[in-house]
Design a protein around this motif. Structure first.
Motif, short mmCIF file in Angstrom:
data_model
loop_
_atom_site.label_atom_id
_atom_site.label_comp_id
_atom_site.label_asym_id
_atom_site.label_seq_id
_atom_site.Cartn_x
_atom_site.Cartn_y
_atom_site.Cartn_z
N LEU A 100 92.56 28.57 94.03
CA LEU A 100 92.52 28.04 95.39
C LEU A 100 92.63 29.16 96.41
O LEU A 100 91.90 29.21 97.41
CB LEU A 100 93.65 27.03 95.59
N ASN A 101 93.52 30.09 96.15
CA ASN A 101 93.67 31.23 97.06
C ASN A 101 92.38 32.05 97.10
O ASN A 101 91.94 32.51 98.17
CB ASN A 101 94.85 32.10 96.63
N GLU A 102 91.76 32.22 95.92
CA GLU A 102 90.52 32.97 95.87
C GLU A 102 89.40 32.26 96.62
O GLU A 102 88.62 32.88 97.36
CB GLU A 102 90.13 33.20 94.40
N LEU A 103 89.32 30.86 96.45
CA LEU A 103 88.31 30.09 97.16
C LEU A 103 88.52 30.14 98.67
O LEU A 103 87.56 30.25 99.45
CB LEU A 103 88.33 28.63 96.68
N GLU A 104 89.78 30.03 99.12
CA GLU A 104 90.07 30.11 100.54
C GLU A 104 89.69 31.47 101.10
O GLU A 104 89.17 31.59 102.23
CB GLU A 104 91.55 29.82 100.79
N ARG A 105 89.94 32.54 100.28
CA ARG A 105 89.58 33.89 100.74
C ARG A 105 88.07 34.04 100.86
O ARG A 105 87.56 34.58 101.84
CB ARG A 105 90.15 34.92 99.76
N LEU A 106 87.35 33.49 99.86
CA LEU A 106 85.90 33.64 99.88
C LEU A 106 85.24 32.77 100.96
O LEU A 106 84.28 33.19 101.61
CB LEU A 106 85.32 33.27 98.51
N SER A 107 85.73 31.48 101.11
CA SER A 107 85.09 30.56 102.07
C SER A 107 85.57 30.75 103.50
O SER A 107 84.90 30.33 104.44
CB SER A 107 85.35 29.11 101.65
N GLY A 108 86.70 31.32 103.66
CA GLY A 108 87.25 31.46 105.00
C GLY A 108 87.83 30.17 105.56
O GLY A 108 88.06 30.06 106.76
N LEU A 109 88.04 29.13 104.72
CA LEU A 109 88.59 27.84 105.14
C LEU A 109 89.86 27.56 104.36
O LEU A 109 89.96 27.89 103.16
CB LEU A 109 87.60 26.70 104.87
N SER A 110 90.80 26.89 105.04
CA SER A 110 92.01 26.46 104.34
C SER A 110 91.70 25.20 103.53
O SER A 110 90.65 24.57 103.69
CB SER A 110 93.13 26.19 105.34
N GLU B 7 93.11 22.27 103.75
CA GLU B 7 93.06 21.10 104.62
C GLU B 7 91.73 21.02 105.35
O GLU B 7 91.13 19.96 105.50
CB GLU B 7 94.21 21.13 105.62
N GLU B 8 91.24 22.20 105.82
CA GLU B 8 89.95 22.22 106.51
C GLU B 8 88.82 21.84 105.57
O GLU B 8 87.91 21.08 105.93
CB GLU B 8 89.71 23.61 107.11
N ALA B 9 88.87 22.37 104.35
CA ALA B 9 87.83 22.02 103.37
C ALA B 9 87.89 20.54 103.03
O ALA B 9 86.86 19.86 102.89
CB ALA B 9 88.01 22.87 102.12
N LYS B 10 89.11 20.01 102.90
CA LYS B 10 89.27 18.58 102.60
C LYS B 10 88.69 17.73 103.72
O LYS B 10 87.98 16.74 103.48
CB LYS B 10 90.75 18.26 102.40
N GLN B 11 89.00 18.09 104.97
CA GLN B 11 88.49 17.33 106.11
C GLN B 11 86.97 17.40 106.17
O GLN B 11 86.30 16.40 106.46
CB GLN B 11 89.11 17.87 107.40
N LEU B 12 86.41 18.59 105.90
CA LEU B 12 84.96 18.73 105.89
C LEU B 12 84.32 17.86 104.83
O LEU B 12 83.30 17.19 105.07
CB LEU B 12 84.61 20.22 105.65
N LEU B 13 84.94 17.84 103.66
CA LEU B 13 84.42 17.00 102.58
C LEU B 13 84.52 15.52 102.92
O LEU B 13 83.59 14.74 102.68
CB LEU B 13 85.19 17.31 101.29
N LEU B 14 85.66 15.12 103.51
CA LEU B 14 85.83 13.72 103.88
C LEU B 14 84.83 13.30 104.93
O LEU B 14 84.28 12.17 104.90
CB LEU B 14 87.26 13.48 104.39
N ASN B 15 84.55 14.19 105.90
CA ASN B 15 83.56 13.85 106.92
C ASN B 15 82.19 13.66 106.31
O ASN B 15 81.44 12.74 106.67
CB ASN B 15 83.52 14.96 107.98
N ASP B 16 81.85 14.55 105.38
CA ASP B 16 80.55 14.42 104.72
C ASP B 16 80.46 13.12 103.94
O ASP B 16 79.45 12.40 103.99
CB ASP B 16 80.35 15.63 103.80
#
Length: 531
Positions: A152-162, A164-173
């Motif tokens: 998770l830390n590696e994914l957050e570092r690579l994507s630049g999103l936390s 919670e932000e990734a979760k919200q983006l996924l939920l919106n989609d």
């Protein structure tokens, strides 16, 4: 010897009995005494013999009875001994059976106890194995958690999103996809339901309309009375206008006498008063005697005639619809609807038509035909007195129906026929539909230009208030509104939701006869220029 002498002497004095006779008597007396003694002795002997025989017989009977008793006693003892022996044998057999059953149960219990011991041992072994596996799983879970955190830390570092932000983006989609799918499902379901509902509704309504017909009377506020000649106008006016003033005062109607040849115009908003004035004036013209006293008399007669006419019209309406058992006051109120119009439509004719339409649709749907017909006939009863009682005619009608002991179902249908109260019965919904069909029939109603324009403007205003709507047009005399949406803002799925929301808002904010078609159009154009 001396005795005999004395006796003989006494008898000689009488001179009747001799000595020989006396002797014979003594001998007879002695024989009688001896016979009595002998008889007594004989009888005593016979009695003693009988007593002795009876005693002997009694002794023999007692002896026989003792012998029989002894015999019976022996027999009873024998039977009792046999019964005891039999019972003891049965009891011994039952005891043996029970002992054998108890032994079998003991053997089974011992077997079960052995099986339970084996199962306990097996369970203990399994529990030990499970504990070992649980420890291994716990260790594996901890390793996975550490790995998950690192990934998770590696994914957050690579994507630049936390997270919670990734979760919200996924939920919106996901929400967009679900809304799109829901809109498509709604569209598909609505199209199928609408096709079937329209087909069934058209059949039911067409059957109902075919079974009834009603005339429509245009609304008017004046009546014209024809005169035999223009000289009659002066007689109607009277000296210094006393006749016309009396007639206007008694009827509450204005008499307009102008240059119109051989005609007098009666003007008044109340059609019943206007009818009373018309009948009274026609009677005065026919009679020829026009003066205040005669006018009062004719007005009273005209009022009675109008009352009788109204009652007859109410009774005729109940007869035409087959609705019976109405209160006499309700019948009178129905008759008053003869002179009441709504948007140019005669209210009594409209009520009769609604009764027939509701009954026909109830028959098609298997609902209560009598209840639907009764509620349809009485749904506008409040309009008979709405100019005398404060409040909307729906509430007035419901109160009148309740006052004259109509059923709760009829009262509810009257109160709900304009949507002021939510309809909870099939019959109430059918009365609503029948009222709309009767009012929306071509030529049945007309409305003033001002109210018509306001309704169309309000309809377009409601449509334009929604996001994504570019422009809207009310067409078909307000029976349809055509709405153009911006294609770059809305898609094909969203226009279904927009149409539904516009329908809800129109139903909440507008009052209209019949129904309004909401037609939402999304059009994409591609324009290029050839050079």
């Amino acid at each position: 010897m001396n005795v005999n002498v004395v006796l003989i002497l006494k008898l000689n004095k009488g001179g009747e009995i001799t000595i020989e006779f006396v002797n014979y008597m003594l001998i007879g007396l002695g024989g009688l005494i001896i016979g009595l003694i002998i008889g007594y002795l004989v009888r005593r002997y016979i009695a003693e013999r009988k007593i002795k025989n009876a005693e002997t017989l009694a002794l023999s009977i007692v002896e026989d009875a003792k012998k029989q008793a002894e015999t019976s006693k022996k027999e009873v003892l024998l039977e009792a001994k046999e019964e005891i022996h039999k019972s003891r044998s049965e009891l011994d057999r039952e005891i043996r059976d029970r002992r054998s059953e108890i032994q079998r149960i003991e053997r089974r219990l011992i077997q079960r106890e052995e099986m339970l011991d084996k199962k306990v041992e097996t369970l203990e072994q399994r529990e030990e194995t499970m504990n070992k596996k649980q420890k291994e799983i716990q260790k594996t879970h901890e390793d996975i958690q550490e790995l998950y955190k690192s990934q998770l830390n590696e994914l957050e570092r690579l994507s630049g999103l936390s997270s919670e932000e990734a979760k919200q983006l996924l939920l919106n989609d996901i929400e967009k996809k679900i809304r799109h799918e829901a809109a498509m499902m709604i569209k598909d379901i609505e199209s199928k339901a609408k096709e079937e509902g329209d087909r069934r509704a058209r059949e039911i309504v067409s059957y109902a309309i075919q079974k009834c017909s009603a005339d429509h009377v245009a609304e008017t506020t004046v009546s014209v009375v024809t005169l035999p000649n223009d000289e009659m106008k002066g007689r109607i006016i009277g000296r210094e206008g006393r006749n016309i003033r009396t007639l206007e005062t008694l009827t509450g109607v204005d008499l307009i006498i102008d240059d119109t040849p051989e005609a007098v115009i009666l003007s008044g908003f109340d059609p019943i008063r206007r009818e009373v004035a018309r009948i009274a004036l026609e009677k005065l013209i026919a009679d020829g005697r026009i003066h205040p006293a005669r006018i009062e008399e004719m007005v009273e007669k005209a009022k009675k005639e109008v009352d009788n006419f109204l009652r007859e019209q109410g009774e005729q309406a109940t007869f035409d619809t087959g609705v019976h058992g109405l209160h006499p006051e309700i019948i009178k109120l129905l008759g008053r609807l003869t002179f009441r119009t709504s948007y140019g439509q005669n209210v009594l004719k409209h009520s009769i038509e609604v009764a027939h339409l509701a009954a026909s649709m109830a028959a098609e749907l298997g609902a209560d035909v009598k209840l639907a017909k009764r509620a349809g006939l009485l749904h506008d009863i409040g309009k008979a007195v709405d100019h005398e009682v404060e409040g909307p005619h729906v509430q007035i009608g419901a109160d009148l129906a309740k006052k004259y002991r109509e059923s709760a179902e009829v009262v509810h249908a009257i109160a709900a026929h304009h949507g002021d109260v939510e309809a909870t019965t099939v019959e109430a919904i059918l009365v609503q539909a029948a009222d709309a069909v009767s009012a929306a029939r071509p030529g049945a109603r007309r409305e003033t230009l001002e109210s018509y324009i306001k309704r169309l403007e309000k309809l377009e205003e409601i449509a334009n208030s929604f996001d994504g709507v570019e422009k809207s047009f009310a067409i078909q005399a307000g029976r349809e509104i055509r709405i153009m949406v911006k294609p770059e803002v809305t898609d094909d799925a969203q226009i279904v939701l927009i149409a539904r929301e516009i329908v809800k808002k129109v139903e909440e904010q507008l009052e209209y006869p019949g129904q309004i078609k909401i037609n939402v159009i999304r059009e994409t154009r591609a324009i290029e220029y050839a050079k």
